[in-house]
Design an enzyme around this catalytic site. Structure first.
Site, PDB file in Angstrom:
ATOM      1  N   ASP A   1       0.911  -1.150   0.000  1.00  0.00           N
ATOM      2  CA  ASP A   1       0.000   0.000   0.000  1.00  0.00           C
ATOM      3  C   ASP A   1       0.942   1.189   0.000  1.00  0.00           C
ATOM      4  O   ASP A   1       1.614   1.448   1.002  1.00  0.00           O
ATOM      5  CB  ASP A   1      -0.869   0.016   1.257  1.00  0.00           C
ATOM      6  CG  ASP A   1      -1.835   1.198   1.234  1.00  0.00           C
ATOM      7  OD1 ASP A   1      -1.413   2.316   0.881  1.00  0.00           O
ATOM      8  OD2 ASP A   1      -3.015   1.003   1.557  1.00  0.00           O
ATOM      9  N   HIS A   2       1.004   1.916  -1.109  1.00  0.00           N
ATOM     10  CA  HIS A   2       2.096   2.898  -1.210  1.00  0.00           C
ATOM     11  C   HIS A   2       1.962   4.025  -0.181  1.00  0.00           C
ATOM     12  O   HIS A   2       2.928   4.726   0.102  1.00  0.00           O
ATOM     13  CB  HIS A   2       2.248   3.416  -2.653  1.00  0.00           C
ATOM     14  CG  HIS A   2       1.278   4.482  -3.031  1.00  0.00           C
ATOM     15  ND1 HIS A   2       0.002   4.209  -3.434  1.00  0.00           N
ATOM     16  CD2 HIS A   2       1.393   5.832  -3.060  1.00  0.00           C
ATOM     17  CE1 HIS A   2      -0.624   5.345  -3.699  1.00  0.00           C
ATOM     18  NE2 HIS A   2       0.201   6.354  -3.486  1.00  0.00           N
TER      19      HIS A   2
ATOM     20  N   HIS B   1      -5.753   2.858   1.326  1.00  0.00           N
ATOM     21  CA  HIS B   1      -5.061   4.030   1.878  1.00  0.00           C
ATOM     22  C   HIS B   1      -5.792   4.652   3.082  1.00  0.00           C
ATOM     23  O   HIS B   1      -5.184   4.933   4.115  1.00  0.00           O
ATOM     24  CB  HIS B   1      -4.876   5.102   0.810  1.00  0.00           C
ATOM     25  CG  HIS B   1      -4.310   4.570  -0.482  1.00  0.00           C
ATOM     26  ND1 HIS B   1      -3.383   3.562  -0.519  1.00  0.00           N
ATOM     27  CD2 HIS B   1      -4.550   4.896  -1.777  1.00  0.00           C
ATOM     28  CE1 HIS B   1      -3.079   3.304  -1.779  1.00  0.00           C
ATOM     29  NE2 HIS B   1      -3.770   4.089  -2.567  1.00  0.00           N
TER      30      HIS B   1
HETATM   31  C1  BG6 Z   1      -3.714   5.006  -6.026  1.00  0.00           C
HETATM   32  C2  BG6 Z   1      -5.081   5.091  -6.634  1.00  0.00           C
HETATM   33  O1  BG6 Z   1      -3.619   3.861  -5.221  1.00  0.00           O
HETATM   34  O2  BG6 Z   1      -3.482   6.153  -5.225  1.00  0.00           O
HETATM   35  C3  BG6 Z   1      -5.220   6.368  -7.442  1.00  0.00           C
HETATM   36  O3  BG6 Z   1      -5.293   3.974  -7.480  1.00  0.00           O
HETATM   37  C4  BG6 Z   1      -4.856   7.581  -6.624  1.00  0.00           C
HETATM   38  O4  BG6 Z   1      -6.557   6.509  -7.935  1.00  0.00           O
HETATM   39  C5  BG6 Z   1      -3.502   7.371  -5.951  1.00  0.00           C
HETATM   40  O5  BG6 Z   1      -4.792   8.692  -7.501  1.00  0.00           O
HETATM   41  C6  BG6 Z   1      -3.225   8.489  -4.965  1.00  0.00           C
HETATM   42  O6  BG6 Z   1      -1.906   8.390  -4.527  1.00  0.00           O
HETATM   43  P1  BG6 Z   1      -1.079   9.689  -4.075  1.00  0.00           P
HETATM   44  O7  BG6 Z   1       0.225   9.133  -3.595  1.00  0.00           O
HETATM   45  O8  BG6 Z   1      -0.973  10.553  -5.287  1.00  0.00           O
HETATM   46  O9  BG6 Z   1      -1.883  10.330  -2.991  1.00  0.00           O
END
Ligand code: BG6
Length: 520
Positions: free
Chosen positions: A203-204, A266
């Site tokens: 989960d990034h 997230h």
């Molecule tokens: C991704 C989603 O996991 O996270 C995207 O699939 C979203 O829809 C993105 O835009 C948001 O990541 P960050 O790091 O830009 O907040």
């Protein structure tokens, strides 16, 4: 402090003081022709090389169907790096050394002979560790996870190892299933050939410094944790807002919507870090145990609760920052009658001793007025005596805002006396800003996550019971929406903060959303 010693320190602190040795490692990327590899994975690995954070030696092997040689693979990736690197210009000396460790194995994912060739390529290394310490990054469709791990196991590259000390690991990308049964099915396929402690689910958001700092903030300071409960906190707001619309990702988004795309992973991850109990240690399993416990204490919703406490929305044509945005239903690859939600706001209750009676309001959406992720802890108001008893004084309740992105930092809001005669009060802020305090140290989430996976530390990855519990929460809400087309009240103008029902969700509790401020 230079950047690599900074990384060292962070890694050591999370491992509870004992620095995990990063050993020589071969990273194999499945789906190496895809977007993720050129946009995120290779730029992240290149930056780790630039910061001298990768082990010595290391090798990176791309595995994909398209016909390429080592050389053409390198040329392609160098070109992409020029576009996607977070630091520019690319350092060509570092790239040349990095590229010499890059290889390509051309094969179809379902072709057993491809895995034989991969095996030979891995075993051609000089260093013994490079042959056994293997990180398989599955940047493919999840439906292929089971098949890939089976083939790897068949050729002896993946050995299920029950008792820790595993040298082979699988990193898997989201989406991890589309509901609880499909996630359970994926898990069952993966654990046929790998032990849970060999599986690293990404989960990034967990790779973001500010998200990691939630636990540091709560548990390395003496003063805040005393306030972190139902006695002091009135409610909590979590906002993950994006200015971007769905754009070219309509095909994917039609299958996911905001609930699966953002809330299941997230948003619930951030919520569990904000609300969990202190872990018994900083080891991965202790932290993940507490996160799971927290997710399990979120009150399940009946369809009647969903109707009352969950707001979904879909954007129609509007403007964001003066730029015209089409309606979601007019985006490419989107069904013109689609009922997919691009916005969700909801009120959650956490039924445990600490949080009983404290609502958690969370929201996320596309085409909102700002891109910002924030956690706001809103404290109970001061009693209606002294200043609070004066009819001409409005006392703002104290709040603490964790700005996860952008403008990363923390702000504490309290009332101060406006200088001069009288008792005029005004809310003021005490600010901590990452930029001012630490300089512009902003590694990409993927750099951190790759390094942790190479080191074999699972703290920043999602455990099986975590992903399944999160799906359980999301499924009960999505099931209540089934067969219910969107009503007019559920559409919002692109560039606004979602449907008005989102404001009503708080106003009927005599509360209001505090919107993140646009970046100056
Ligand atoms: C991704 C989603 O996991 O996270 C995207 O699939 C979203 O829809 C993105 O835009 C948001 O990541 P960050 O790091 O830009 O907040």
């Amino acid at each position: 402090m230079n950047e690599s010693s900074h990384l060292d320190e962070l890694l050591a602190s999370r491992a509870g003081g004992t620095r995990r040795a990063i050993e020589p490692c071969t990273v194999v990327i499945f789906g190496a022709s895809g977007d993720l590899t050129s946009r995120k994975l290779i730029p992240a690995l290149y930056h780790l090389a630039l910061e001298k954070a990768l082990p010595t030696p290391y090798r990176i092997i791309g595995f994909a169907r398209r016909e390429k040689t080592d050389d053409s693979f390198r040329v392609e990736l160098r070109e992409a790096l020029g576009k996607f690197s977070r630091t520019k210009p690319v350092n060509d000396t570092v790239w040349a050394a990095f590229a010499a460790n890059l290889h390509y194995c051309q094969a179809d994912i379902s072709d057993a002979s491809g895995y034989q060739r991969l095996n030979e390529l891995i075993n051609r290394a000089d260093d013994e560790k490079l042959k056994s310490n293997l990180l398989f990054y599955l940047a493919t469709n999840p439906s292929q996870f089971g098949e890939i791990s089976q083939h790897l196991s068949d050729v002896g590259l993946l050995e299920k190892c029950e008792n820790g000390g595993c040298m082979q690991r699988l990193v898997v990308e989201k989406p991890f299933g589309h509901d609880l049964p499909s996630a359970q099915q994926l898990n069952a396929e993966l654990i046929r050939n790998a032990h849970e402690n060999q599986i690293f689910r990404i989960d990034h958001y967990l790779g973001k410094e500010t998200v990691q700092n939630i636990l540091t903030f709560r548990f390395s300071n003496g003063i805040f944790e005393h306030l972190w409960d139902r006695d002091s906190v009135d409610h909590v707001q979590i906002t993950v807002a994006e200015k971007l619309g769905v754009g070219s990702r309509g095909g994917y988004y039609e299958e996911s919507g905001a609930m699966r795309d953002m809330i299941q992973n997230h948003v619930l991850q951030v919520l569990s870090l904000v609300a969990m109990e202190p872990p018994v240690s900083l080891e991965a399993e202790s932290i993940r145990d507490e996160k799971v416990k927290l997710l399990k204490s979120i009150r399940p919703m009946t369809p009647a609760d969903v109707a009352k406490h969950v707001v979904r929305g879909q954007y129609f044509a509007g403007e964001v920052d003066g730029e015209a945005r089409p309606a979601y239903r007019s985006e490419p690859k989107v069904d013109p009658k689609s009922n997919v939600e691009t916005f969700v706001a909801m009120k959650l209750w956490i039924d445990n001793w600490r949080w009983s009676g404290v609502p958690f309001y969370v929201r996320t959406g596309k085409n909102l007025p700002v891109s910002a992720s924030e956690v706001r802890i809103q404290f109970k108001p001061a009693p209606n005596i002294l200043y609070g008893a004066k009819s001409d004084v409005h006392l703002d309740p104290n709040s603490l805002t964790l700005r996860l992105q952008p403008n990363e930092g923390i702000a504490l809001r309290f009332n101060g006396k406006v200088p001069g005669g009288g008792t005029k009060l005004q809310p003021v802020r005490m600010q901590f800003s990452y930029d001012t305090e630490f300089g512009a140290y902003t590694p990409e989430a993927y750099e951190r996550l790759l390094l942790e996976a190479i080191a074999g530390d699972a703290t920043l990855f999602i455990r099986r019971d975590e992903v399944e519990t999160a799906w359980g929460i999301v499924d009960s809400i999505r099931n209540a929406w089934l067969e219910k087309p969107l009503t007019n009240r559920e559409f919002y103008l692109a560039g606004t903060w979602g449907p008005t029902a989102s404001d009503d969700l708080l106003s009927c509790d005599q509360r209001e959303w505090r919107h993140p401020q646009p970046q100056k």
